[in-house]
Design a protein around this motif. Structure first.
Motif, PDB file in Angstrom:
ATOM      1  N   TYR A  26       0.912  -0.978  -0.150  1.00 34.56           N
ATOM      2  CA  TYR A  26       0.125  -0.227   0.248  1.00 34.56           C
ATOM      3  C   TYR A  26       0.700   1.171   0.199  1.00 34.56           C
ATOM      4  CZ  TYR A  26      -4.421  -1.804   0.373  1.00 34.56           C
ATOM      5  OH  TYR A  26      -5.797  -3.128   0.534  1.00 34.56           O
ATOM      6  N   TYR A  40      -4.445   5.678   6.420  1.00 36.97           N
ATOM      7  CA  TYR A  40      -5.907   5.162   5.272  1.00 36.97           C
ATOM      8  C   TYR A  40      -7.261   4.413   6.061  1.00 36.97           C
ATOM      9  CZ  TYR A  40      -7.682   1.890   1.926  1.00 36.97           C
ATOM     10  OH  TYR A  40      -8.238   1.000   1.313  1.00 36.97           O
ATOM     11  N   LEU A  44     -10.928   4.845   6.015  1.00 33.54           N
ATOM     12  CA  LEU A  44     -11.942   4.161   5.151  1.00 33.54           C
ATOM     13  C   LEU A  44     -13.257   3.887   6.628  1.00 33.54           C
ATOM     14  CD1 LEU A  44     -10.237   1.065   3.806  1.00 33.54           C
ATOM     15  CD2 LEU A  44     -11.664   2.273   3.007  1.00 33.54           C
ATOM     16  N   TRP A  47     -14.944   6.706   6.549  1.00 32.76           N
ATOM     17  CA  TRP A  47     -15.785   6.815   5.589  1.00 32.76           C
ATOM     18  C   TRP A  47     -17.035   6.221   5.268  1.00 32.76           C
ATOM     19  CZ3 TRP A  47     -10.838   6.285   2.022  1.00 32.76           C
ATOM     20  CH2 TRP A  47     -10.152   7.293   2.146  1.00 32.76           C
ATOM     21  N   GLU A 105     -12.432  10.320  -0.931  1.00 33.24           N
ATOM     22  CA  GLU A 105     -12.383   8.873  -0.315  1.00 33.24           C
ATOM     23  C   GLU A 105     -12.661   8.014  -2.204  1.00 33.24           C
ATOM     24  OE1 GLU A 105     -15.981   5.743   0.676  1.00 33.24           O
ATOM     25  OE2 GLU A 105     -16.541   8.025   0.055  1.00 33.24           O
ATOM     26  N   GLU A 106     -13.590   8.513  -3.195  1.00 35.07           N
ATOM     27  CA  GLU A 106     -13.172   8.050  -4.291  1.00 35.07           C
ATOM     28  C   GLU A 106     -11.950   7.548  -5.695  1.00 35.07           C
ATOM     29  OE1 GLU A 106     -13.828   6.800  -7.866  1.00 35.07           O
ATOM     30  OE2 GLU A 106     -12.583   8.916  -7.770  1.00 35.07           O
ATOM     31  N   THR A 109      -9.751   5.760  -2.524  1.00 36.02           N
ATOM     32  CA  THR A 109     -10.337   3.925  -3.089  1.00 36.02           C
ATOM     33  C   THR A 109     -10.299   3.167  -4.540  1.00 36.02           C
ATOM     34  OG1 THR A 109     -12.686   4.337  -3.364  1.00 36.02           O
ATOM     35  CG2 THR A 109     -12.180   4.191  -0.857  1.00 36.02           C
ATOM     36  N   SER A 110     -10.695   3.867  -5.511  1.00 39.50           N
ATOM     37  CA  SER A 110      -9.707   3.453  -6.574  1.00 39.50           C
ATOM     38  C   SER A 110      -8.924   2.979  -6.732  1.00 39.50           C
ATOM     39  CB  SER A 110     -10.100   4.730  -7.914  1.00 39.50           C
ATOM     40  OG  SER A 110     -11.919   4.834  -7.547  1.00 39.50           O
ATOM     41  N   GLN A 113      -7.972   0.217  -5.094  1.00 43.32           N
ATOM     42  CA  GLN A 113      -8.906  -1.372  -5.763  1.00 43.32           C
ATOM     43  C   GLN A 113      -7.846  -1.739  -7.189  1.00 43.32           C
ATOM     44  OE1 GLN A 113     -11.839  -2.521  -4.929  1.00 43.32           O
ATOM     45  NE2 GLN A 113     -11.195  -4.018  -6.198  1.00 43.32           N
TER      46      GLN A 113
END
Length: 150
Positions: A26, A40, A44, A47, A105-106, A109-110, A113
């Protein structure tokens, strides 16, 4: 269990090694956001549920207040969160995402992912792995409870 005790067949060692590898895994994607792994996972949690107490985060993340407080101060200084005293109970500190923290967040997390996708888990293998890890956690928690109750 009848296996001979060796380093390679110790669940604790393999989990520790996996933890070390995940921290390294990470590191690169999170460095783009100037975040550590522990920062992080704190984000999370926020969020998922914003406006929580330090004690809630401590329990959710499995971190002591002594570990969490300096981490939260760094997140606040960097503009991710705010820390305010609860008006109803001054002893409680409420943690809330800032607008910046919520908007990230987006993208974060993208990015994460995308990294997870590189591990090439299919849904079934991922779910089986999670179930195994949760089983280990549950067994350890039951063992701790049994010690406390004896």
């Amino acid at each position: 269990m009848t296996n001979k005790i060796t380093l390679d067949n110790q669940i604790c060692f393999q989990i520790t090694r996996a933890h070390q590898l995940f921290n390294k895994f990470y590191q690169e994607p999170l460095s783009k956001f100037n975040l550590t792994y522990v920062q992080y996972i704190t984000l999370l949690s926020l969020w998922e549920k914003d406006g929580v107490t330090v004690n809630y985060l401590s329990q959710k993340l499995g971190l002591s207040n002594g570990t969490l407080t300096p981490l939260l101060k760094r997140l606040e200084k960097a503009g991710w969160i705010t820390r305010t005293r609860d008006k109803k109970d001054e002893r409680r500190v409420l943690i809330k995402l800032t607008e910046h923290g919520a908007k990230q967040e987006e993208p974060i997390t993208s990015t994460v992912q995308g990294c997870l996708n590189s591990l090439d888990y299919d849904d079934e293998t991922f779910n089986n792995t999670m179930n195994t890890i949760l089983d280990v956690q549950n067994r350890l928690e039951k063992s701790e409870e049994a010690k406390e109750n004896s």
